[in-house]
Design an enzyme around this catalytic site. Structure first.
Site, PDB file in Angstrom:
ATOM      1  N   ARG A  34       1.022  -0.973  -0.105  1.00  0.00           N
ATOM      2  CA  ARG A  34      -0.043   0.135  -0.125  1.00  0.00           C
ATOM      3  C   ARG A  34       0.814   1.316   0.104  1.00  0.00           C
ATOM      4  O   ARG A  34       2.085   1.173   0.492  1.00  0.00           O
ATOM      5  CB  ARG A  34      -1.005  -0.219   1.300  1.00  0.00           C
ATOM      6  CG  ARG A  34      -1.935   0.999   1.337  1.00  0.00           C
ATOM      7  CD  ARG A  34      -2.608   0.680   2.634  1.00  0.00           C
ATOM      8  NE  ARG A  34      -3.397  -0.553   2.810  1.00  0.00           N
ATOM      9  CZ  ARG A  34      -4.612  -0.434   2.348  1.00  0.00           C
ATOM     10  NH1 ARG A  34      -5.180   0.636   1.884  1.00  0.00           N
ATOM     11  NH2 ARG A  34      -5.475  -1.513   2.609  1.00  0.00           N
ATOM     12  N   THR A  40      -4.876  -2.133   7.132  1.00  0.00           N
ATOM     13  CA  THR A  40      -6.482  -2.083   7.073  1.00  0.00           C
ATOM     14  C   THR A  40      -6.999  -0.890   8.241  1.00  0.00           C
ATOM     15  O   THR A  40      -7.562  -0.181   8.014  1.00  0.00           O
ATOM     16  CB  THR A  40      -7.205  -3.367   7.079  1.00  0.00           C
ATOM     17  OG1 THR A  40      -6.743  -4.403   6.270  1.00  0.00           O
ATOM     18  CG2 THR A  40      -8.600  -3.262   7.286  1.00  0.00           C
ATOM     19  N   THR A 143       0.033 -10.091   6.457  1.00  0.00           N
ATOM     20  CA  THR A 143      -0.710  -9.606   5.260  1.00  0.00           C
ATOM     21  C   THR A 143      -1.864  -9.330   5.556  1.00  0.00           C
ATOM     22  O   THR A 143      -3.009  -8.849   4.642  1.00  0.00           O
ATOM     23  CB  THR A 143      -0.172 -10.310   4.121  1.00  0.00           C
ATOM     24  OG1 THR A 143      -0.605 -11.708   4.498  1.00  0.00           O
ATOM     25  CG2 THR A 143       1.162 -10.353   3.780  1.00  0.00           C
ATOM     26  N   HIS A 445     -15.993   8.358  42.523  1.00  0.00           N
ATOM     27  CA  HIS A 445     -17.558   8.811  42.170  1.00  0.00           C
ATOM     28  C   HIS A 445     -17.488  10.359  41.939  1.00  0.00           C
ATOM     29  O   HIS A 445     -16.734  11.257  42.412  1.00  0.00           O
ATOM     30  CB  HIS A 445     -18.146   8.762  43.800  1.00  0.00           C
ATOM     31  CG  HIS A 445     -19.570   9.145  43.818  1.00  0.00           C
ATOM     32  ND1 HIS A 445     -20.596   8.425  43.127  1.00  0.00           N
ATOM     33  CD2 HIS A 445     -20.210  10.257  44.133  1.00  0.00           C
ATOM     34  CE1 HIS A 445     -21.764   9.088  43.332  1.00  0.00           C
ATOM     35  NE2 HIS A 445     -21.256  10.252  43.804  1.00  0.00           N
TER      36      HIS A 445
END
Ligand SMILES: Cc1cc2nc3c(=O)[nH]c(=O)nc-3n(C[C@H](O)[C@H](O)[C@H](O)COP(=O)(O)OP(=O)(O)OC[C@H]3O[C@@H](n4cnc5c(N)ncnc54)[C@H](O)[C@@H]3O)c2cc1C
Length: 466
Positions: A34, A40, A143, A445
């Site tokens: 790429r 991805t 891959t 809290h």
């Protein structure tokens, strides 16, 4: 010059693995086909989807909940080109970050498609067609995966899109039909619904989110319907006619029967992902794959071919970025002679919708199937002060603890900021903690995380605020 390690693929598995290898003093290089690093996840997955989810969630809040808190902003509108620019800037910043980290760690980068031509030899073919051969003692295959295709449906990434095209739409569709009610379909369906699309999700199974604790999935389903998503369960898309102005989508009952035709401007096919090994040359070195195309590895990430390891989406296990990262670290450590290890019982899973779902460990269905006796502690966000202040009270925390030892076996959260809260559960489980350990830990809290403490107290039937 031979490298100690060459990693093929620079997704979260590959880039993290390369950095860990370099940290351990191994001479390391990466190969990436790429134009940018990050795989991805950074380019077309986790990062751009979360940018769109974040922005669209704020858009929905501005339109719906601001008014209830006395904040007047008028009717918000979407400037989609600016929103898409913001998404891309997020991607750019992250992929540049990987480039920086490679340089910082003195990792060489080869741009092009890697093809294993012999053990220890990778041929890299650049976009210009030029090839070079690099030598290495060890190869880590990282891959990743590619989108799964639906038989007979052509994805043109314009009107019939995969997740990649669905991230980059230049217009909010009037009608979006999503095929698949898994995480990606629900996340991207939520984005476009919030931005104004009418969204229908068609799912083959009779329930959404397979693999998620069914009580969580059922309640989540109801909430999503209330938010405006339409579901067609036990149904399958069999054909798409794209000859006209709108797409005509043929939908059939999963078991077969009368077909109906739904109209849509955009169809998103989100039926899952498949391991990606095209052009790698696995057959040359005889690397075994299983019947789902995943590279077979042993517990040390070794394939059957000497000096070749594999990690991430291309091997078995949940297709998640953090699973890939941890495997990348473990494989690099093993190559360096250390005891790299991943605890597969403690891998969190998050659905980044609103409310979010986050879980770690076993579901109730899994415990029942395994015959494990367990106690359940549940606490609803309606009883949590901070959730009430935030006007976000849907959902609950559920803790499943071993009936004999009280050890935490699974934690399932449906609610606001579940993504952050799940880390506490993962940490407790990694340390072999019990529900009592969580219950006796002081929680600030007012915070959402008090719901975790209360759910832990509820395992022993002593929740305070319920
Ligand atoms: C829309 C979407 C949203 C997602 N959201 C999340 C999320 O929120 N959280 C999460 O944990 N996961 C998410 N995922 C999943 C996540 O992206 C993957 O699990 C992760 O990217 C897998 O990492 P990997 O390193 O194994 O492979 P990948 O990220 O797929 O990277 C593999 C890389 O290898 C390169 N490559 C392949 N073959 C070659 C070759 N022969 N030579 C050179 N380079 C090659 C590819 O170009 C690619 O860059 C999402 C996925 C999608 C599609």
């Amino acid at each position: 010059m031979a490298y100690d390690v060459i990693v093929i693929g620079t997704g979260p598995g590959g880039y993290v693995s390369a950095i860990r290898a370099a940290q351990l003093g191994l001479k390391t290089a990466v190969v990436e086909q790429r134009a940018t690093f990050g795989g991805t996840c950074l380019n077309i997955g986790c990062i751009p989807s979360k940018a769109l989810l974040h922005a669209s969630e704020l858009f929905e809040e501005a339109g719906h909940t601001f008014g209830q808190m006395g904040i007047k902003v008028g009717t918000p509108s979407v400037d989609l080109p600016v929103l898409q620019k913001y998404r891309q800037q997020n991607v750019d910043a992250n992929v540049k970050g990987v480039d920086f980290l490679f340089k910082k760690n003195k990792i060489d980068a080869f741009h092009g498609a890697g093809h294993i031509v012999a053990p220890g030899k990778i041929e890299v073919k650049g976009a210009d067609g030029q090839t070079q051969t690099v030598e290495t003692k060890n190869i880590i295959i990282a891959t990743g995966s590619d989108v799964a295709r639906l038989k007979g449906i052509d994805v043109d990434e314009k009107r019939v899109v995969s997740s990649t095209g669905a991230l980059e739409l230049s217009k909010v569709p009037q009608k979006l039909l999503v095929v698949g009610a898994g995480i990606i379909g629900l996340e991207l369906g939520s984005v476009w619904r919030r931005l104004g699309a009418e969204v229908t999700i068609v799912e083959f199974l009779d329930h959404i989110l397979p693999g998620i604790d069914s009580e969580v999935a059922r309640q989540f389903h109801r909430i999503q319907q209330k938010q405006g998503l339409t579901f067609k369960l036990s149904s399958k898309v069999t054909a798409i006619d794209s000859s006209g102005k709108t797409l005509k989508v043929k939908v059939e009952p999963a078991a077969g029967g009368a077909t109906e035709t739904l109209e849509a401007d955009i169809v998103l096919v989100a039926i899952g992902r498949v391991p990606f090994t095209d052009g790698l040359g696995l057959e040359v070195v005889g690397v075994n794959k299983d019947n789902r195309g995943r590279i077979v590895i042993d517990p040390h990430y070794r394939t059957n071919a000497g000096g070749i390891y594999a990690i991430g989406d291309v091997v078995a296990g949940p297709m998640l970025a953090h699973k890939a990262e941890d495997e990348g670290v473990a494989a690099a450590e093993i190559i360096a002679g250390q005891a790299g290890h991943v605890n597969y019982d403690v891998i969190p899973n998050v659905v980044y919708t609103f409310p979010e779902i986050a879980s770690v460990g076993k579901t109730e269905e899994e415990l029942k199937a395994a015959g494990v006796a367990y106690n359940t502690g549940k606490f609803p966000f309606t009883a949590n002060a901070r959730a009430r202040a935030n006007l976000a009270t849907e959902g609950f925390v559920k803790i499943l603890a071993d009936a004999k030892t009280d050890r935490v076996l699974g934690v399932h959260i449906l609610g606001p900021d579940a993504e952050t809260m799940i880390a506490e559960a993962a940490m407790a489980m990694e340390f072999g903690g019990s529900s009592e350990d969580i219950a006796r830990t002081c929680h600030a809290h007012p915070t959402l995380s008090e719901a975790m403490k209360e759910a832990a107290l509820a395992v022993a039937k002593r929740a305070i605020n319920m």
